[in-house]
Design an enzyme around this catalytic site. Sequence first.
Site, PDB file in Angstrom:
ATOM      1  N   CYS A   2       0.827  -1.196   0.000  1.00 59.28           N
ATOM      2  CA  CYS A   2       0.000   0.000   0.000  1.00 59.28           C
ATOM      3  C   CYS A   2       0.865   1.251   0.000  1.00 59.28           C
ATOM      4  O   CYS A   2       2.015   1.229   0.431  1.00 59.28           O
ATOM      5  CB  CYS A   2      -0.905   0.016   1.219  1.00 59.28           C
ATOM      6  SG  CYS A   2      -1.916  -1.454   1.407  1.00 59.28           S
ATOM      7  N   ARG A  27       3.508   0.780  -6.701  1.00 61.28           N
ATOM      8  CA  ARG A  27       3.537  -0.179  -5.600  1.00 61.28           C
ATOM      9  C   ARG A  27       2.424  -1.217  -5.736  1.00 61.28           C
ATOM     10  O   ARG A  27       2.451  -2.247  -5.068  1.00 61.28           O
ATOM     11  CB  ARG A  27       3.409   0.548  -4.257  1.00 61.28           C
ATOM     12  CG  ARG A  27       4.540   1.520  -4.004  1.00 61.28           C
ATOM     13  CD  ARG A  27       4.271   2.372  -2.763  1.00 61.28           C
ATOM     14  NE  ARG A  27       4.385   1.609  -1.546  1.00 61.28           N
ATOM     15  CZ  ARG A  27       5.493   1.480  -0.826  1.00 61.28           C
ATOM     16  NH1 ARG A  27       6.603   2.071  -1.232  1.00 61.28           N
ATOM     17  NH2 ARG A  27       5.510   0.790   0.276  1.00 61.28           N
ATOM     18  N   TRP A  74      -3.745  -2.162  -1.431  1.00 64.61           N
ATOM     19  CA  TRP A  74      -3.609  -3.492  -2.031  1.00 64.61           C
ATOM     20  C   TRP A  74      -4.217  -4.450  -1.025  1.00 64.61           C
ATOM     21  O   TRP A  74      -3.709  -4.625   0.072  1.00 64.61           O
ATOM     22  CB  TRP A  74      -2.140  -3.794  -2.281  1.00 64.61           C
ATOM     23  CG  TRP A  74      -1.874  -4.973  -3.159  1.00 64.61           C
ATOM     24  CD1 TRP A  74      -1.775  -4.971  -4.518  1.00 64.61           C
ATOM     25  CD2 TRP A  74      -1.637  -6.321  -2.741  1.00 64.61           C
ATOM     26  NE1 TRP A  74      -1.494  -6.240  -4.975  1.00 64.61           N
ATOM     27  CE2 TRP A  74      -1.403  -7.097  -3.909  1.00 64.61           C
ATOM     28  CE3 TRP A  74      -1.594  -6.977  -1.506  1.00 64.61           C
ATOM     29  CZ2 TRP A  74      -1.134  -8.450  -3.886  1.00 64.61           C
ATOM     30  CZ3 TRP A  74      -1.338  -8.333  -1.477  1.00 64.61           C
ATOM     31  CH2 TRP A  74      -1.114  -9.053  -2.651  1.00 64.61           C
ATOM     32  N   ASN A  98      -0.264   0.834   5.976  1.00 62.16           N
ATOM     33  CA  ASN A  98       0.409  -0.142   5.135  1.00 62.16           C
ATOM     34  C   ASN A  98       0.947  -1.225   6.051  1.00 62.16           C
ATOM     35  O   ASN A  98       1.699  -0.935   6.980  1.00 62.16           O
ATOM     36  CB  ASN A  98       1.561   0.509   4.356  1.00 62.16           C
ATOM     37  CG  ASN A  98       2.361  -0.500   3.546  1.00 62.16           C
ATOM     38  OD1 ASN A  98       1.871  -1.575   3.218  1.00 62.16           O
ATOM     39  ND2 ASN A  98       3.602  -0.162   3.238  1.00 62.16           N
ATOM     40  N   GLY A  99       0.588  -2.483   5.780  1.00 61.23           N
ATOM     41  CA  GLY A  99       1.068  -3.569   6.620  1.00 61.23           C
ATOM     42  C   GLY A  99      -0.065  -4.476   7.043  1.00 61.23           C
ATOM     43  O   GLY A  99      -1.162  -4.450   6.479  1.00 61.23           O
ATOM     44  N   GLU A 478      13.602 -17.034 -14.632  1.00 55.82           N
ATOM     45  CA  GLU A 478      13.222 -15.631 -14.733  1.00 55.82           C
ATOM     46  C   GLU A 478      12.323 -15.394 -15.947  1.00 55.82           C
ATOM     47  O   GLU A 478      11.345 -14.640 -15.872  1.00 55.82           O
ATOM     48  CB  GLU A 478      14.475 -14.758 -14.812  1.00 55.82           C
ATOM     49  CG  GLU A 478      14.241 -13.289 -15.140  1.00 55.82           C
ATOM     50  CD  GLU A 478      13.433 -12.537 -14.102  1.00 55.82           C
ATOM     51  OE1 GLU A 478      13.121 -11.365 -14.360  1.00 55.82           O
ATOM     52  OE2 GLU A 478      13.103 -13.101 -13.039  1.00 55.82           O
ATOM     53  N   LYS A 482       8.543 -13.881 -15.720  1.00 54.84           N
ATOM     54  CA  LYS A 482       8.131 -12.672 -16.428  1.00 54.84           C
ATOM     55  C   LYS A 482       6.876 -12.924 -17.252  1.00 54.84           C
ATOM     56  O   LYS A 482       5.955 -12.109 -17.275  1.00 54.84           O
ATOM     57  CB  LYS A 482       9.255 -12.180 -17.339  1.00 54.84           C
ATOM     58  CG  LYS A 482      10.384 -11.478 -16.627  1.00 54.84           C
ATOM     59  CD  LYS A 482       9.946 -10.098 -16.153  1.00 54.84           C
ATOM     60  CE  LYS A 482      10.889  -9.584 -15.090  1.00 54.84           C
ATOM     61  NZ  LYS A 482      10.704 -10.227 -13.778  1.00 54.84           N
ATOM     62  N   GLU A 485       3.903 -13.229 -14.953  1.00 60.45           N
ATOM     63  CA  GLU A 485       3.561 -11.994 -14.258  1.00 60.45           C
ATOM     64  C   GLU A 485       2.703 -11.059 -15.098  1.00 60.45           C
ATOM     65  O   GLU A 485       1.726 -10.491 -14.597  1.00 60.45           O
ATOM     66  CB  GLU A 485       4.841 -11.239 -13.868  1.00 60.45           C
ATOM     67  CG  GLU A 485       5.557 -11.773 -12.648  1.00 60.45           C
ATOM     68  CD  GLU A 485       6.787 -10.941 -12.334  1.00 60.45           C
ATOM     69  OE1 GLU A 485       6.933 -10.554 -11.166  1.00 60.45           O
ATOM     70  OE2 GLU A 485       7.591 -10.673 -13.253  1.00 60.45           O
ATOM     71  N   HIS A 501      13.182 -36.251 -16.880  1.00 60.37           N
ATOM     72  CA  HIS A 501      12.795 -36.803 -15.579  1.00 60.37           C
ATOM     73  C   HIS A 501      11.374 -36.405 -15.182  1.00 60.37           C
ATOM     74  O   HIS A 501      11.063 -36.277 -13.994  1.00 60.37           O
ATOM     75  CB  HIS A 501      13.786 -36.363 -14.508  1.00 60.37           C
ATOM     76  CG  HIS A 501      15.168 -36.895 -14.726  1.00 60.37           C
ATOM     77  ND1 HIS A 501      15.496 -38.214 -14.521  1.00 60.37           N
ATOM     78  CD2 HIS A 501      16.294 -36.286 -15.178  1.00 60.37           C
ATOM     79  CE1 HIS A 501      16.769 -38.395 -14.815  1.00 60.37           C
ATOM     80  NE2 HIS A 501      17.284 -37.243 -15.221  1.00 60.37           N
ATOM     81  N   LYS A 601       4.554  -3.881  -6.455  1.00 61.66           N
ATOM     82  CA  LYS A 601       5.972  -3.701  -6.731  1.00 61.66           C
ATOM     83  C   LYS A 601       6.814  -3.973  -5.495  1.00 61.66           C
ATOM     84  O   LYS A 601       7.821  -4.667  -5.543  1.00 61.66           O
ATOM     85  CB  LYS A 601       6.218  -2.282  -7.236  1.00 61.66           C
ATOM     86  CG  LYS A 601       7.681  -1.964  -7.559  1.00 61.66           C
ATOM     87  CD  LYS A 601       8.167  -2.789  -8.726  1.00 61.66           C
ATOM     88  CE  LYS A 601       9.574  -2.413  -9.140  1.00 61.66           C
ATOM     89  NZ  LYS A 601      10.095  -3.311 -10.186  1.00 61.66           N
TER      90      LYS A 601
END
Length: 606
Positions: A2, A27, A74, A98-99, A478, A482, A485, A501, A601
């Site tokens: 947030c 964020r 968020w 925030n938290g 990565e 990406k 995401e 395997h 973010k």
Amino acid sequence: MCGIVGVLGSHEVAPILVEALKRLEYRGYDSAGIATVNEGTLARRRAVGKLVNLSDLLVHEPLAGKSGIGHTRWATHGAPTVTNAHPHQAGAVAVVHNGIIENFRELRAELAKTGVSFVTETDTETVALLTHQYLETGMSPVEAATKTLSRLEGAFALAFLFDGHEDLMIAARKGSPLAIGYGTGEMYVGSDAIALSPMTDRISYLEEGDIAAITRTSVEIKDANGRLANRAIKTIQVDATRIDKGGHKHFMAKEIAEQPGVIGQALSHYLSDAGEIILPGKGIDFTKVDRITMVACGTASYACLTAKYWFEQIARIPVEVDVASEFRYREPPIPEGTLAVFVSQSGETADTLAALRYCEGKAQSILSVVNVPESSIARESDLALSIYAGVEVGVASTKAFTCQLTVLLLLVLKAAHQRGAIDDAALADHISALRGLPSLINTALEQNDAMRDAAYKLSQAQDVLFLGRGRMFPLALEGALKLKEISYIHAEAYASGELKHGPIALIDENVPVVVLAPYDTLFDKTVSNMQEVMARKGKVVLVTDSDGLAEASEGVWVTIEMPKVAEVLGPILYAIPAQLLAYHAAIAKGTDVDQPRNLAKSVTVE
């Protein structure tokens, strides 16, 4: 997560708050709101979705006042609705947060026994209600907020605004970052300097447990023990917090294009003209390091995994890599001679910070690699290395990742040289190759059209696999991350040798396979695995250089040619196609490139 902003100003504050919140959009958020005090009376406006919805609401329902707080939320506790959006108000107090308040259910039950009713599903409402209850007993705003804060468990940054008090704001920090900005007859609060930079370049950062009582002309900060505390005021470089797309369609596109420049800048900060690697302060004596533990989250953890290959192969130091959310609860033993390395773009990642604190007093030294030198992780490290990537707005990390890799490789070379694993000549060769890296990345970026065409084909798939061997395995991870995401295409990555395997069972004509394979010592092994895919009608996207294409392009679905690169630098260069394939696939799918759904973010809560 947030975003918080607060202003005690001399002008109408609503448009200032909204503009500051726009700078915190990176964020991640799903609702937003502001509250002001005007002629002694609190009022608020909240909206779900993008900030433009809040702006539209304020056109039809203006909010007057020169003191205010704002928030981008968020969702954690409670769905993203107007009712659950911040600020939360109870009587004479409004709060942004925030938290996560971990004991909010116990506090909620306690309040319910006194007849208090609740209108939201959030933990933050409990903070407002508890503060209001203390105000009702005759406590002053500062006393009520302080008493409330003493009851809270968890991680939080909070800002309080009070009915009847147009020249008072209270800010507190425990676990989540919060900065105070100093103006002329004005004061500000923000989750980071980016939000405040248009208003001031003078910033101080609250430390763990701090509570600040703020007026337009003063700040009184008390630490976790209730003692008066002075926090250093620092002048920030406003250019370093500038947020614009620079002519690009998306922040992510801009940040991909910036990589040659920011990597060059990072190199210039750590390399002398004579080719010596210079670390700040006392540096690290790697001759006394027996092993390294590296801890991070998400993309940063793949930077660590790449560095594991480098440290072990070049510097001959054993390395363990952990994701922070597992490391902190696994509580591993930390042997003597351990260097603990923590990598975080924001320097505020909650799990990584908790892991660092676990290592305090156990590890021989704590080193961090961060993009924000004033962050909590940087401040709590024995040595903090900045990556000099500049502000990264896109949720999907690009330039921060390649700058992390660059700085970590410099660290590896420093360690290898100190320990005698490489001599002066080998060090000089590596540094010469590094100096040429920005030019190679520019050349790779020129393949944008080929990557766009390949990405369009990938965008038609429901599932995509990425393969890589050795140092390319973390890059495969990565690349898959990406793609997931920002395009929402299901993607997985495997070490090429693991294909037989189990994962090979997934291969058919509907599952494209991206193979990251520079022409290096492992190329033949990778091609062998690639041919196993093609034999089962799998469609291969082969990313390699001219030598690799000459040897193995026959029958491949799509090829992308990369410039030839020194083997050690392959992971940094091959990050470019991993990024651009995801970027163009997301555009083809029509998703939100810079702010993908459900993601933030800076993850400052557990």
